[in-house]
Design an enzyme around this catalytic site. Structure first.
Site, PDB file in Angstrom:
ATOM      1  N   ASN A   8      36.556  34.377  45.679  1.00 39.30           N
ATOM      2  CA  ASN A   8      36.287  35.592  46.518  1.00 39.30           C
ATOM      3  C   ASN A   8      35.031  35.904  46.458  1.00 39.30           C
ATOM      4  O   ASN A   8      35.160  36.681  45.486  1.00 39.30           O
ATOM      5  CB  ASN A   8      37.323  36.354  46.700  1.00 39.30           C
ATOM      6  CG  ASN A   8      37.132  37.787  47.662  1.00 39.30           C
ATOM      7  OD1 ASN A   8      36.073  37.713  48.339  1.00 39.30           O
ATOM      8  ND2 ASN A   8      37.566  38.739  47.508  1.00 39.30           N
ATOM      9  N   TRP A   9      33.758  35.728  47.085  1.00 39.03           N
ATOM     10  CA  TRP A   9      32.623  35.808  46.724  1.00 39.03           C
ATOM     11  C   TRP A   9      32.344  37.277  47.244  1.00 39.03           C
ATOM     12  O   TRP A   9      31.063  37.830  46.890  1.00 39.03           O
ATOM     13  CB  TRP A   9      31.531  34.787  47.397  1.00 39.03           C
ATOM     14  CG  TRP A   9      31.699  33.480  46.783  1.00 39.03           C
ATOM     15  CD1 TRP A   9      32.585  32.946  45.990  1.00 39.03           C
ATOM     16  CD2 TRP A   9      30.895  32.491  47.234  1.00 39.03           C
ATOM     17  NE1 TRP A   9      32.325  31.810  45.625  1.00 39.03           N
ATOM     18  CE2 TRP A   9      31.206  31.267  46.344  1.00 39.03           C
ATOM     19  CE3 TRP A   9      29.633  32.247  47.734  1.00 39.03           C
ATOM     20  CZ2 TRP A   9      30.563  30.169  46.592  1.00 39.03           C
ATOM     21  CZ3 TRP A   9      29.127  31.167  48.061  1.00 39.03           C
ATOM     22  CH2 TRP A   9      29.512  29.898  47.294  1.00 39.03           C
ATOM     23  N   LYS A  10      33.300  37.952  47.928  1.00 39.62           N
ATOM     24  CA  LYS A  10      32.831  39.426  48.346  1.00 39.62           C
ATOM     25  C   LYS A  10      31.533  39.378  49.024  1.00 39.62           C
ATOM     26  O   LYS A  10      31.065  38.479  49.630  1.00 39.62           O
ATOM     27  CB  LYS A  10      33.221  40.480  47.296  1.00 39.62           C
ATOM     28  CG  LYS A  10      34.495  40.006  46.644  1.00 39.62           C
ATOM     29  CD  LYS A  10      34.990  41.199  45.740  1.00 39.62           C
ATOM     30  CE  LYS A  10      36.113  40.806  45.105  1.00 39.62           C
ATOM     31  NZ  LYS A  10      37.044  41.998  44.261  1.00 39.62           N
ATOM     32  N   HIS A  93      42.914  42.202  51.794  1.00 33.97           N
ATOM     33  CA  HIS A  93      42.436  42.445  50.551  1.00 33.97           C
ATOM     34  C   HIS A  93      42.338  43.805  50.246  1.00 33.97           C
ATOM     35  O   HIS A  93      42.482  44.466  51.044  1.00 33.97           O
ATOM     36  CB  HIS A  93      41.052  41.814  50.080  1.00 33.97           C
ATOM     37  CG  HIS A  93      40.693  41.728  48.813  1.00 33.97           C
ATOM     38  ND1 HIS A  93      39.980  42.882  48.222  1.00 33.97           N
ATOM     39  CD2 HIS A  93      40.337  40.731  47.935  1.00 33.97           C
ATOM     40  CE1 HIS A  93      39.723  42.752  46.955  1.00 33.97           C
ATOM     41  NE2 HIS A  93      40.036  41.516  46.768  1.00 33.97           N
ATOM     42  N   GLU A  95      40.484  45.692  49.005  1.00 33.07           N
ATOM     43  CA  GLU A  95      39.171  46.384  49.314  1.00 33.07           C
ATOM     44  C   GLU A  95      39.273  46.834  50.753  1.00 33.07           C
ATOM     45  O   GLU A  95      38.667  47.808  51.323  1.00 33.07           O
ATOM     46  CB  GLU A  95      37.971  45.479  48.834  1.00 33.07           C
ATOM     47  CG  GLU A  95      38.004  45.720  47.222  1.00 33.07           C
ATOM     48  CD  GLU A  95      37.076  44.571  46.470  1.00 33.07           C
ATOM     49  OE1 GLU A  95      36.745  43.679  47.333  1.00 33.07           O
ATOM     50  OE2 GLU A  95      37.483  44.587  45.389  1.00 33.07           O
ATOM     51  N   GLU A 160      47.616  40.861  43.824  1.00 30.48           N
ATOM     52  CA  GLU A 160      46.066  41.313  43.024  1.00 30.48           C
ATOM     53  C   GLU A 160      46.542  42.980  42.583  1.00 30.48           C
ATOM     54  O   GLU A 160      46.173  43.704  43.686  1.00 30.48           O
ATOM     55  CB  GLU A 160      44.898  41.271  43.815  1.00 30.48           C
ATOM     56  CG  GLU A 160      44.656  39.876  44.245  1.00 30.48           C
ATOM     57  CD  GLU A 160      43.236  39.593  44.637  1.00 30.48           C
ATOM     58  OE1 GLU A 160      42.521  38.902  43.930  1.00 30.48           O
ATOM     59  OE2 GLU A 160      42.774  40.275  45.664  1.00 30.48           O
ATOM     60  N   GLY A 166      38.204  43.580  39.135  1.00 32.26           N
ATOM     61  CA  GLY A 166      36.892  44.075  38.724  1.00 32.26           C
ATOM     62  C   GLY A 166      36.936  44.519  37.464  1.00 32.26           C
ATOM     63  O   GLY A 166      35.898  45.235  37.232  1.00 32.26           O
ATOM     64  N   SER A 205      40.679  40.159  37.806  1.00 35.89           N
ATOM     65  CA  SER A 205      40.047  39.573  36.539  1.00 35.89           C
ATOM     66  C   SER A 205      40.188  38.514  35.745  1.00 35.89           C
ATOM     67  O   SER A 205      40.535  38.467  34.619  1.00 35.89           O
ATOM     68  CB  SER A 205      40.234  40.956  35.686  1.00 35.89           C
ATOM     69  OG  SER A 205      39.703  42.089  36.067  1.00 35.89           O
ATOM     70  N   GLY A 226      37.353  36.686  41.855  1.00 31.11           N
ATOM     71  CA  GLY A 226      36.382  37.331  42.290  1.00 31.11           C
ATOM     72  C   GLY A 226      35.250  37.086  41.662  1.00 31.11           C
ATOM     73  O   GLY A 226      34.471  36.186  41.775  1.00 31.11           O
ATOM     74  N   GLY A 227      34.895  38.204  40.627  1.00 31.84           N
ATOM     75  CA  GLY A 227      33.458  38.094  39.859  1.00 31.84           C
ATOM     76  C   GLY A 227      33.409  36.723  39.267  1.00 31.84           C
ATOM     77  O   GLY A 227      31.967  36.191  39.268  1.00 31.84           O
TER      78      GLY A 227
END
Ligand code: PGA
Length: 245
Positions: A8-10, A93, A95, A160, A166, A205, A226-227
């Protein structure tokens, strides 16, 4: 079951760097046995689709609207994603739930829209830190699954924990196992036998250094990253320890 590693590149990457990252992932994908999915921002989808054509890496988006079309300024419909080359879409998600107040009912409607456009929905669920501290994590996540997953669902659920996203913090492996077992039970309850075979990803994470342990937990069907998905080497190291079948 073959595991799925999804990135997930956000809200990261302009078209050039996005295409370069996709190229690096696609180049290594033939030697990886797991399923691979990358989810760039909307503006990079076309560029990344061109790179991924003919590769083993699937393309996904990070959200869609519940309607097929209509007067929804700024939104993107599921058939538009299919049209640009997506085969999957993340919905719900944390977010989106946190910053845009998306409810599980809205998430379910988006999952229905995704299926109608032949997209695999990645339905995200997860408790906040306060909910976990109050001992309500399993109850909250179970309710999210029951309300977010539509009838006849054939997609993927991603667990998640919001506090793990993150932050570099992850639940214990026992906590992951317990929550995935609870989600499996909720899926069976919701979908009957069909709920037994769906993949349940862990996200929050995930890094190369903890991926092997997380992916070995029972009922973990893959990872939503993600990151660490923004670096091809790191993402591929995670994919390298995922199960092939
Ligand atoms: P993270 O994000 O891997 O950076 O924690 C996961 C996600 O939000 O999907």
């Amino acid at each position: 079951m073959r595991q799925l590693v999804a990135g997930n590149w956000k809200m990261h990457k302009l078209r050039g760097p996005a295409a370069a990252l996709a190229r690096a992932i696609a180049a290594d994908s033939p030697v990886l046995g797991c399923d691979l999915l990358i989810c760039p921002p909307f503006t990079a989808l076309a560029a990344v689709a061109a790179v991924l054509r003919g590769s083993r890496v699937a393309l996904g988006a990070q959200d869609c609207h519940a309607a097929e079309s209509g007067a929804f300024t700024g939104d993107i419909a599921a058939p538009m994603l299919a049209d640009i080359g997506c085969s999957a879409v993340i919905v719900g998600h944390s977010e989106r739930r946190q910053y845009y107040g998306e409810t599980s009912a809205q998430v379910r409607a988006k999952a229905v829209a995704a299926a109608a456009a032949a997209l695999m929905a990645v339905v995200c669920v997860g408790e906040s830190e306060a909910e976990r501290d109050a001992g309500r994590a399993a109850e909250v996540v179970r309710a999210q699954v029951m309300e977010s997953v539509p009838d006849g669902f054939e997609g993927v659920v991603a667990y998640e924990p919001v506090w793990a996203i993150g932050t570099g913090r992850t639940p214990t492996l026992d906590d992951v196992a317990a929550m995935h077992a609870a989600i499996r039970q909720a899926l069976r309850h919701r979908l009957g036998l069909d709920g037994a075979g769906l993949r349940i990803l862990y996200g929050g994470s995930v890094k190369a250094q903890n991926a092997a342990a997380l992916l070995a937990v029972p009922e973990v069907g893959g990872a939503l990253v993600g990151g660490a998905s923004l670096d091809s080497g790191e993402f591929l190291r995670i994919a390298a320890v995922a199960r092939r079948g």
